[in-house]
Each structure stands twice: as C-alpha cells, then as structure tokens.
Motif scaffolding. Sequence first.
Motif, PDB file in Angstrom:
ATOM      1  N   ASN A  77       0.831  -1.206   0.000  1.00  0.00           N
ATOM      2  CA  ASN A  77       0.000   0.000   0.000  1.00  0.00           C
ATOM      3  C   ASN A  77       0.866   1.257   0.000  1.00  0.00           C
ATOM      4  O   ASN A  77       0.578   2.219  -0.716  1.00  0.00           O
ATOM      5  CB  ASN A  77      -0.936   0.023   1.204  1.00  0.00           C
ATOM      6  CG  ASN A  77      -2.015  -1.030   1.110  1.00  0.00           C
ATOM      7  OD1 ASN A  77      -2.265  -1.595   0.047  1.00  0.00           O
ATOM      8  ND2 ASN A  77      -2.645  -1.316   2.229  1.00  0.00           N
ATOM      9  N   ARG A  78       1.908   1.245   0.791  1.00  0.00           N
ATOM     10  CA  ARG A  78       2.793   2.414   0.850  1.00  0.00           C
ATOM     11  C   ARG A  78       3.537   2.597  -0.473  1.00  0.00           C
ATOM     12  O   ARG A  78       3.755   3.717  -0.904  1.00  0.00           O
ATOM     13  CB  ARG A  78       3.777   2.279   1.999  1.00  0.00           C
ATOM     14  CG  ARG A  78       3.099   2.460   3.339  1.00  0.00           C
ATOM     15  CD  ARG A  78       4.050   2.297   4.470  1.00  0.00           C
ATOM     16  NE  ARG A  78       3.338   2.349   5.732  1.00  0.00           N
ATOM     17  CZ  ARG A  78       3.813   2.931   6.806  1.00  0.00           C
ATOM     18  NH1 ARG A  78       4.997   3.495   6.797  1.00  0.00           N
ATOM     19  NH2 ARG A  78       3.107   2.939   7.915  1.00  0.00           N
ATOM     20  N   ASP A 138       1.008   4.075  -2.917  1.00  0.00           N
ATOM     21  CA  ASP A 138       0.802   5.483  -2.592  1.00  0.00           C
ATOM     22  C   ASP A 138       1.988   6.333  -3.031  1.00  0.00           C
ATOM     23  O   ASP A 138       1.818   7.425  -3.573  1.00  0.00           O
ATOM     24  CB  ASP A 138       0.580   5.673  -1.086  1.00  0.00           C
ATOM     25  CG  ASP A 138      -0.753   5.097  -0.618  1.00  0.00           C
ATOM     26  OD1 ASP A 138      -1.607   4.808  -1.482  1.00  0.00           O
ATOM     27  OD2 ASP A 138      -0.928   4.935   0.606  1.00  0.00           O
ATOM     28  N   ALA A 158       1.931   6.719  -6.813  1.00  0.00           N
ATOM     29  CA  ALA A 158       0.867   7.637  -7.229  1.00  0.00           C
ATOM     30  C   ALA A 158       1.290   9.085  -6.985  1.00  0.00           C
ATOM     31  O   ALA A 158       1.076   9.957  -7.834  1.00  0.00           O
ATOM     32  CB  ALA A 158      -0.427   7.324  -6.488  1.00  0.00           C
ATOM     33  N   LEU A 159       1.890   9.360  -5.855  1.00  0.00           N
ATOM     34  CA  LEU A 159       2.374  10.709  -5.563  1.00  0.00           C
ATOM     35  C   LEU A 159       3.457  11.122  -6.547  1.00  0.00           C
ATOM     36  O   LEU A 159       3.494  12.269  -7.003  1.00  0.00           O
ATOM     37  CB  LEU A 159       2.910  10.791  -4.131  1.00  0.00           C
ATOM     38  CG  LEU A 159       1.876  10.837  -3.013  1.00  0.00           C
ATOM     39  CD1 LEU A 159       2.545  10.749  -1.652  1.00  0.00           C
ATOM     40  CD2 LEU A 159       1.052  12.102  -3.115  1.00  0.00           C
TER      41      LEU A 159
END
Length: 193
Positions: A161-162, A165, A168-169
């Motif tokens: 998940n990290r 994320d 995506a950032l």
Amino acid sequence: MSHGEVLGFEEYVRTRQDALLRSARRLVPDPVDAQDLLQTALARTYGRWDGIADKSLADAYLRRVMINTRTEWWRARKLEEVPTEQLPDASVDDATEQHADRALLMDVLKVLAPKQRSVVVLRHWEQMSTEETAAALGMSTGTVKSTLHRALARLRQELENRDIDARALDRRARSGVRGDGRGQGREQERCAA
C-alpha cells in the motif's frame, strides 16, 4: 556457591551461549569484542547467579549486564587521532538507505497489534525458535505460527500500500497534478485572470 549451583550455571551457559553471543554481536560490531563482552558478562553474572531467583529471567539479566558492560567500555575508550598531512581517498559507506529501511520497518511494525508485533520481533529480530517464542509469550506453538503468518501478511500488505501510494504521488508530481486532481496549469490561469 554450592557444587549444584556451579553446575546449574555451567549448564545454563552451555545451552544458551549461542543466543547470548548473538545478543552480544548486536551490541558490538566486532566478533572478537562480542566474545569478550559475553565472557565479561558471564564472569560478572557467575558471582550473582544464586541471587537470580527465577532462572527463566537469566537471559534478560545477562543481556542487561552486557549492555551495562558495553556502556562502561564505551565511556572508558580512548580516542586516538593520528594527524596526517594528506587525507586518504577511501570512500565512506553511506548508511542512509539502511537507516531509511530501518525507519520504514519500525513505522510499518506500528500497524500490527501488540501480540503480532511481539511474535515478529522475537522470531525475526531476536531469532528465537517457535518454541522459545511460545514459551516467552505464554502461548502455544500453533498460536505463534498462525499469529506470525497473519502478521507477516499484514506487513506485506502495508508495504505494498505504501509503495502504491508513493508511486501515485510520484506520478502526480511529474504530471503537475495536485492532490485534489486539478492541474497546476489551470490554477495558474485563474491567478493570471
């Protein structure tokens, strides 16, 4: 000390020396210093062996003695600097990635329940066997195995998940899209009007 207590201490050292040496290796980087540290701690503990009422806590007691001994050695060290006219061209290993990985691991461990965290730390950090972990935490070996399985699955999911994320950032930053989905170009047009 009676003959039986001496044998008790000797038996303890014989059975626990590998685990204690691993603990010493975590405290000092040099293997020879780790052996010296353990030997010093064992010598100090030998005189107080009969004072340890609960022998199941002997590992914790000995680890504390090792930590205190290492601290004494660190305080007593003599720093010897040798001045030179020319600095060596040796490169210095940058441990930044290791520190970042360790910080990430410590942060990710926070998502686990205390029981899961205890099992992961004892099994993988302290390198205890399943049986030793079960005894230390007062649970069955089956419970240790299932708790460890669920905890590692949770850690994997959290890391994934990290990573998603972070990617995506990174994509948003490269494309100029803000966190709310609007482009920066549109915002700049509004400011100019």
